[in-house]
Design a protein around this motif. Structure first.
Motif, short mmCIF file in Angstrom:
data_model
loop_
_atom_site.label_atom_id
_atom_site.label_comp_id
_atom_site.label_asym_id
_atom_site.label_seq_id
_atom_site.Cartn_x
_atom_site.Cartn_y
_atom_site.Cartn_z
N GLU A 16 0.82 -1.21 0.00
CA GLU A 16 0.00 0.00 0.00
C GLU A 16 0.86 1.26 0.00
O GLU A 16 0.49 2.26 -0.59
N ARG A 17 2.00 1.18 0.69
CA ARG A 17 2.88 2.35 0.83
C ARG A 17 4.32 1.94 0.61
O ARG A 17 4.74 0.87 1.05
N VAL A 18 5.04 2.81 -0.06
CA VAL A 18 6.47 2.58 -0.29
C VAL A 18 7.16 3.92 -0.12
O VAL A 18 6.64 4.96 -0.55
N GLY A 19 8.32 3.91 0.50
CA GLY A 19 9.06 5.15 0.68
C GLY A 19 10.54 4.96 0.47
O GLY A 19 11.07 3.85 0.60
N ILE A 20 11.19 6.03 0.12
CA ILE A 20 12.64 6.08 -0.01
C ILE A 20 13.14 7.10 1.00
O ILE A 20 12.61 8.21 1.08
N VAL A 21 14.12 6.70 1.77
CA VAL A 21 14.73 7.61 2.74
C VAL A 21 16.22 7.71 2.45
O VAL A 21 16.81 6.80 1.87
N ARG A 22 16.80 8.79 2.85
CA ARG A 22 18.24 8.99 2.75
C ARG A 22 18.83 8.82 4.14
O ARG A 22 18.33 9.41 5.11
N TYR A 23 19.86 8.01 4.26
CA TYR A 23 20.53 7.81 5.54
C TYR A 23 21.66 8.83 5.67
O TYR A 23 22.52 8.95 4.79
N VAL A 24 21.66 9.58 6.77
CA VAL A 24 22.71 10.56 7.05
C VAL A 24 23.54 10.00 8.20
O VAL A 24 23.13 10.03 9.37
N ALA A 25 24.70 9.45 7.86
CA ALA A 25 25.53 8.77 8.85
C ALA A 25 25.99 9.70 9.97
O ALA A 25 26.05 9.28 11.13
N GLU A 26 26.31 10.93 9.64
CA GLU A 26 26.82 11.88 10.64
C GLU A 26 25.84 12.12 11.78
O GLU A 26 26.25 12.39 12.91
N THR A 27 24.56 12.02 11.50
CA THR A 27 23.55 12.28 12.52
C THR A 27 22.71 11.05 12.85
O THR A 27 21.80 11.13 13.68
N SER A 28 23.01 9.92 12.21
CA SER A 28 22.24 8.68 12.39
C SER A 28 20.75 8.92 12.22
O SER A 28 19.92 8.50 13.02
N THR A 29 20.42 9.62 11.14
CA THR A 29 19.01 9.91 10.86
C THR A 29 18.63 9.46 9.46
O THR A 29 19.48 9.27 8.59
N LEU A 30 17.33 9.31 9.29
CA LEU A 30 16.75 9.00 7.99
C LEU A 30 15.94 10.21 7.55
O LEU A 30 15.14 10.74 8.32
N VAL A 31 16.16 10.65 6.33
CA VAL A 31 15.45 11.80 5.79
C VAL A 31 14.48 11.31 4.72
O VAL A 31 14.92 10.75 3.71
N PRO A 32 13.17 11.46 4.92
CA PRO A 32 12.21 11.05 3.90
C PRO A 32 12.49 11.78 2.59
O PRO A 32 12.71 12.99 2.57
N PHE A 33 12.49 11.01 1.49
CA PHE A 33 12.91 11.56 0.21
C PHE A 33 11.83 11.46 -0.85
O PHE A 33 11.61 12.38 -1.61
N ALA A 34 11.16 10.30 -0.92
CA ALA A 34 10.09 10.09 -1.90
C ALA A 34 9.15 9.03 -1.34
O ALA A 34 9.57 8.18 -0.55
N ALA A 35 7.89 9.08 -1.76
CA ALA A 35 6.93 8.11 -1.22
C ALA A 35 5.77 7.91 -2.19
O ALA A 35 5.51 8.73 -3.07
N HIS A 36 5.07 6.82 -1.96
CA HIS A 36 3.84 6.51 -2.69
C HIS A 36 2.85 5.95 -1.67
O HIS A 36 3.23 5.16 -0.80
N GLY A 37 1.62 6.37 -1.74
CA GLY A 37 0.58 5.81 -0.90
C GLY A 37 0.22 6.63 0.32
O GLY A 37 -0.66 6.24 1.09
N LEU A 38 0.89 7.74 0.54
CA LEU A 38 0.54 8.62 1.66
C LEU A 38 -0.48 9.64 1.21
O LEU A 38 -0.43 10.13 0.08
N THR A 39 -1.39 9.98 2.11
CA THR A 39 -2.29 11.08 1.81
C THR A 39 -1.48 12.38 1.93
O THR A 39 -0.42 12.40 2.57
#
Length: 64
Positions: A16-39
């Motif tokens: 139903e939903r698919v997303g692409i995130v970018r991993y930022v190693a310096e901060t150990s975070t995931l940044v949402p980049f693209a998605a399908h299925g979200l309102t």
């Protein structure tokens, strides 16, 4: 283009939903980049960055 890739993965695997995130190693975070299925409101509600510590699957992937 990445949104179309997300849509193709969703259709191909029956998700139903698919997303692409970018991993930022310096901060150990995931940044949402693209998605399908979200309102639109769900997309707006996503934080700018998400701590990897909240996602066991990502932590395991990084460890492997």
């Amino acid at each position: 283009m990445l949104e179309r890739a997300c849509a193709a993965v969703a259709v191909g695997f029956g998700f139903e939903r698919v997303g692409i995130v970018r991993y930022v190693a310096e901060t150990s975070t995931l940044v949402p980049f693209a998605a399908h299925g979200l309102t639109p409101s769900e997309a707006r509600a996503l934080p700018a960055a998400l701590p990897v510590a909240h996602f066991g699957a990502f932590q395991r992937a990084l460890s492997a």
